[in-house]
Design an enzyme around this catalytic site. Structure first.
Site, PDB file in Angstrom:
ATOM      1  N   SER A  66     -22.598  -2.271   8.835  1.00 50.03           N
ATOM      2  CA  SER A  66     -22.673  -3.656   7.995  1.00 50.03           C
ATOM      3  C   SER A  66     -22.349  -3.584   6.696  1.00 50.03           C
ATOM      4  O   SER A  66     -22.103  -4.624   5.845  1.00 50.03           O
ATOM      5  CB  SER A  66     -24.067  -3.828   8.050  1.00 50.03           C
ATOM      6  OG  SER A  66     -24.801  -4.270   9.184  1.00 50.03           O
ATOM      7  N   LYS A  69     -19.509  -6.134   6.266  1.00 44.44           N
ATOM      8  CA  LYS A  69     -19.731  -7.591   5.910  1.00 44.44           C
ATOM      9  C   LYS A  69     -19.470  -7.941   4.528  1.00 44.44           C
ATOM     10  O   LYS A  69     -19.311  -9.230   4.280  1.00 44.44           O
ATOM     11  CB  LYS A  69     -21.415  -7.808   6.319  1.00 44.44           C
ATOM     12  CG  LYS A  69     -21.696  -7.482   7.746  1.00 44.44           C
ATOM     13  CD  LYS A  69     -23.224  -7.607   8.023  1.00 44.44           C
ATOM     14  CE  LYS A  69     -23.513  -7.220   9.334  1.00 44.44           C
ATOM     15  NZ  LYS A  69     -25.031  -6.900   9.692  1.00 44.44           N
ATOM     16  N   TYR A 193     -16.795  -8.987  15.771  1.00 44.35           N
ATOM     17  CA  TYR A 193     -17.649  -8.311  14.895  1.00 44.35           C
ATOM     18  C   TYR A 193     -18.061  -6.975  15.168  1.00 44.35           C
ATOM     19  O   TYR A 193     -18.027  -5.967  14.184  1.00 44.35           O
ATOM     20  CB  TYR A 193     -18.991  -9.381  15.065  1.00 44.35           C
ATOM     21  CG  TYR A 193     -20.287  -8.607  14.452  1.00 44.35           C
ATOM     22  CD1 TYR A 193     -20.446  -8.856  13.330  1.00 44.35           C
ATOM     23  CD2 TYR A 193     -21.209  -8.075  15.077  1.00 44.35           C
ATOM     24  CE1 TYR A 193     -21.896  -8.450  12.622  1.00 44.35           C
ATOM     25  CE2 TYR A 193     -22.215  -7.483  14.878  1.00 44.35           C
ATOM     26  CZ  TYR A 193     -22.589  -7.767  13.601  1.00 44.35           C
ATOM     27  OH  TYR A 193     -23.639  -7.282  12.877  1.00 44.35           O
ATOM     28  N   TYR A 245     -31.312  -6.179   3.389  1.00 46.77           N
ATOM     29  CA  TYR A 245     -32.191  -7.008   4.119  1.00 46.77           C
ATOM     30  C   TYR A 245     -33.615  -6.830   3.528  1.00 46.77           C
ATOM     31  O   TYR A 245     -33.739  -7.048   2.439  1.00 46.77           O
ATOM     32  CB  TYR A 245     -32.212  -6.147   5.673  1.00 46.77           C
ATOM     33  CG  TYR A 245     -30.998  -5.891   6.216  1.00 46.77           C
ATOM     34  CD1 TYR A 245     -29.824  -6.768   6.243  1.00 46.77           C
ATOM     35  CD2 TYR A 245     -30.423  -4.464   6.210  1.00 46.77           C
ATOM     36  CE1 TYR A 245     -28.793  -6.645   6.703  1.00 46.77           C
ATOM     37  CE2 TYR A 245     -29.016  -4.167   6.684  1.00 46.77           C
ATOM     38  CZ  TYR A 245     -28.220  -5.270   6.946  1.00 46.77           C
ATOM     39  OH  TYR A 245     -26.926  -4.889   7.229  1.00 46.77           O
ATOM     40  N   VAL A 263     -25.911   0.650   9.183  1.00 46.08           N
ATOM     41  CA  VAL A 263     -26.812   1.519  10.205  1.00 46.08           C
ATOM     42  C   VAL A 263     -26.141   2.737  10.256  1.00 46.08           C
ATOM     43  O   VAL A 263     -26.731   3.674  10.799  1.00 46.08           O
ATOM     44  CB  VAL A 263     -27.400   1.095  11.249  1.00 46.08           C
ATOM     45  CG1 VAL A 263     -28.471   0.001  11.006  1.00 46.08           C
ATOM     46  CG2 VAL A 263     -26.289   0.457  12.425  1.00 46.08           C
TER      47      VAL A 263
HETATM   48  N1  GLN Z   1     -23.416  -3.488  14.168  1.00 44.85           N
HETATM   49  C1  GLN Z   1     -24.713  -3.394  13.536  1.00 44.85           C
HETATM   50  C2  GLN Z   1     -25.397  -4.400  14.484  1.00 44.85           C
HETATM   51  O1  GLN Z   1     -25.052  -5.429  14.617  1.00 44.85           O
HETATM   52  C3  GLN Z   1     -24.594  -3.566  12.170  1.00 44.85           C
HETATM   53  C4  GLN Z   1     -26.168  -3.535  11.738  1.00 44.85           C
HETATM   54  C5  GLN Z   1     -26.372  -2.601  10.270  1.00 44.85           C
HETATM   55  O2  GLN Z   1     -25.310  -2.023   9.988  1.00 44.85           O
HETATM   56  N2  GLN Z   1     -27.419  -2.951   9.578  1.00 44.85           N
HETATM   57  O3  GLN Z   1     -26.420  -4.167  14.899  1.00 44.85           O
END
Ligand code: GLN
Length: 311
Positions: A66, A69, A193, A245, A263
């Site tokens: 993430s 992003k 994505y 988050y 993650v």
């Molecule tokens: N690719 C992961 C997902 O979509 C990214 C989530 C994350 O890093 N928090 O679940």
């Protein structure tokens, strides 16, 4: 002198992190990520003068997940400007990164660009007018350009692993599509994505890529103007309020810097005017943020006096 202090603090933190027994849990919902060594730890800090303080596994590539992003948001704002905010909000969600409940209440408009639904909507905007392969190439080249390193690549095994198991993200995307929030075929948007989440980078490369956020939109070493200063400031604001988050409040409280987690266990953090920081510790806390990554950043900001909220 202060570079010596920084070098010492970074080395001390890496030593302390190596001894910690509380390491959190490595993400397992993406099967390929479950194979990562929970003992890994890397830290890279790049100061305003370009000095790099690095320790531990700072040169080992990991799945940025993430954290990508932040960079897709940067690209999408470059493409669409404020039009982006028609399809995604700017408020903290207070719910998990892959939560579905809020989307129904808010008629398919995700709360912010960093929860999965919001990031999928951002990816869809980047994809419009392109083939998935071209859009992905643009994202990857942007990362390579920012980091000054053309060796940065996508980990195909991670991308495929998530593509096989990403049922929740497919649910989020289909749900948004039903509200007309996505313009492209759901499988194309999800493909881009999953692949940008699967970009692999080291802490050193990631800290390099984040420098423009620490220095008013400009990389101070190359002089490249990546974004106007106002945009950098706003991306930082979103990282502070939404980057972790439902753990964003705790991160601001303890670390006091804009930051974005993934993650894969990475965190990119920004000390405005001072440094771009990347840390990697694969074990996660209950909110899906790197546990020791947060602990290490808390030590760093406290010892360096870098919290944006005061010393
Ligand atoms: N690719 C992961 C997902 O979509 C990214 C989530 C994350 O890093 N928090 O679940």
């Amino acid at each position: 002198m202060s570079n010596q202090l920084l070098d010492r603090v970074v080395a001390e933190i890496a030593d302390e992190m190596a001894q910690r027994a509380d390491r959190g849990e490595v993400a397992s919902y993406i099967p390929e990520l479950a194979r990562v060594d929970p003992k890994a730890f890397g830290l890279a800090v790049i100061g305003a003068d370009g000095h790099v303080a690095a320790a531990g596994d700072a040169d080992v590539p990991f799945s940025i997940q993430s954290i990508s992003k932040v960079f897709t948001l940067t690209l999408a704002l470059g493409k669409a400007g404020d039009r982006l905010w028609r399809r995604v909000g700017r408020e903290p969600s207070g719910s998990a990164f892959n939560s579905i409940v809020q989307l129904e209440h808010e008629r398919g408009i995700p709360r912010n660009p960093f929860i999965n639904a919001g990031a999928i909507a951002v990816t869809d905007l980047i994809l419009s007018g392109h083939q998935p392969r071209e859009a992905l190439g643009d994202i990857l080249r942007f990362m390579q350009f920012l980091a000054g390193d053309s060796s940065i690549a996508i980990d195909e095994a991670v991308a495929k692993s998530e593509q096989r198991t990403g049922f929740r993200n497919a649910a989020l995307a289909n749900y948004m599509k039903s509200f007309g929030v996505l313009d492209n075929p759901v499988e194309y948007t999800l493909g881009v994505y999953f692949h940008h989440c699967a970009i692999a980078m080291s802490c050193r490369q990631l800290a390099m890529a984040g420098r423009f956020l620490a220095h008013s939109g400009q990389n101070p070493s190359t002089g490249h103007n990546v974004v106007p200063s106002e945009r950098a400031r706003r991306i930082n604001a979103l990282m502070l309020t939404c980057g972790h988050y439902d753990g964003s409040g705790e991160f601001a409280y303890r670390v006091g810097l804009p930051g974005k987690s993934g993650v894969g266990g990475g965190v990119l953090a920004v000390a405005p005017g001072r440094a771009s920081i990347a840390v990697w510790a694969p074990g996660l806390d209950a909110a899906g943020n790197s546990h020791l990554g947060r602990v290490a950043l808390e030590m760093l900001t406290r010892r360096m006096g870098w919290s944006i909220f005061g010393v």
